[in-house]
Design a protein around this motif. Structure first.
Motif, PDB file in Angstrom:
ATOM      1  N   PHE A  82      44.927  20.984  -1.060  1.00 24.89           N
ATOM      2  CA  PHE A  82      45.141  19.582  -0.716  1.00 24.89           C
ATOM      3  C   PHE A  82      45.632  18.818  -1.940  1.00 24.89           C
ATOM      4  N   ASP A  83      44.950  19.028  -3.064  1.00 27.30           N
ATOM      5  CA  ASP A  83      45.309  18.312  -4.284  1.00 27.30           C
ATOM      6  C   ASP A  83      46.736  18.649  -4.711  1.00 27.30           C
ATOM      7  N   GLN A  84      47.128  19.923  -4.599  1.00 27.33           N
ATOM      8  CA  GLN A  84      48.487  20.310  -4.969  1.00 27.33           C
ATOM      9  C   GLN A  84      49.506  19.649  -4.045  1.00 27.33           C
ATOM     10  N   LYS A  85      49.217  19.623  -2.747  1.00 27.68           N
ATOM     11  CA  LYS A  85      50.138  18.980  -1.808  1.00 27.68           C
ATOM     12  C   LYS A  85      50.229  17.485  -2.084  1.00 27.68           C
ATOM     13  N   ALA A  86      49.106  16.870  -2.433  1.00 27.55           N
ATOM     14  CA  ALA A  86      49.128  15.446  -2.759  1.00 27.55           C
ATOM     15  C   ALA A  86      49.984  15.200  -3.995  1.00 27.55           C
ATOM     16  N   LYS A  87      49.877  16.074  -4.994  1.00 29.26           N
ATOM     17  CA  LYS A  87      50.699  15.938  -6.189  1.00 29.26           C
ATOM     18  C   LYS A  87      52.170  16.140  -5.846  1.00 29.26           C
ATOM     19  N   ASP A  88      52.453  17.132  -4.998  1.00 29.59           N
ATOM     20  CA  ASP A  88      53.839  17.393  -4.593  1.00 29.59           C
ATOM     21  C   ASP A  88      54.436  16.182  -3.896  1.00 29.59           C
ATOM     22  N   ASP A  89      53.620  15.501  -3.091  1.00 29.21           N
ATOM     23  CA  ASP A  89      54.093  14.320  -2.370  1.00 29.21           C
ATOM     24  C   ASP A  89      54.134  13.092  -3.266  1.00 29.21           C
TER      25      ASP A  89
END
Length: 172
Positions: A128-135
């Motif tokens: 989740f954290d990685q996807k949030a950073k990607d976004d």
């Protein structure tokens, strides 16, 4: 033997072009080189409007962002359920010495199961954290940070209730 661009290929090229697919995607779909698609499209009077392609790409990015957000919600749900399970009663199944099926409720999951649930929660939160950073979403990062804090608190509670480093005693 060399392949030739058939009437069926021309029809498929026309259809994919009408569907608004960009030249590179058509080439990929049809299994031809981009130059071949360009030449046949030109011969058939088809052109690739960069603005239409850009609009289609923008729409696709919006769709992908929405999908990522749905996946993020699922990851957070998984993490939350895993954390809750580390603090809930746990049903253990087994067999007696006579081969009968037995079940017993424990106040908390055994150490190995707690570790597995915690690992699942941590993995979901890391994704989740990685996807949030990607976004690039600050709100997503703040939400992830809050869930990570909740996970940390749950792990500390589980460790205290299990007596610290008892996980090794249970073979985990």
């Amino acid at each position: 033997m060399a392949r030739t661009f058939s009437a069926e290929d021309e029809e498929r090229l026309r259809q994919l072009h009408a569907d608004g697919l960009p030249r590179n995607r058509i080439a990929e779909e049809m299994g031809w080189a981009v130059g071949t698609i360009t030449n046949h499209a030109r011969r058939l009077g088809l052109s690739f409007d960069r603005e239409a392609t850009r609009a289609a790409n923008d729409a696709r990015q919006v769709d992908l962002t929405a999908r990522r957000q749905r996946i993020q919600e699922q990851l957070l749900d998984l993490a939350e359920r895993s954390i809750e399970r580390t603090q809930a009663r746990y049903l253990v199944h087994g067999f007696s010495h006579t081969g009968e099926s037995v079940a017993e409720w424990l106040a908390l999951p055994p150490a190995k199961e707690t570790k597995d649930l915690t690992t699942a929660a941590m993995s979901a939160l890391a994704r989740f954290d990685q996807k949030a950073k990607d976004d690039g979403g600050d709100a997503g990062r703040d939400q992830a940070r809050g869930f990570l804090q909740g996970l940390s608190d749950a792990m500390a509670t589980a460790a205290r209730e299990l007596g610290g480093d008892d996980a090794d005693e249970y073979g985990s």
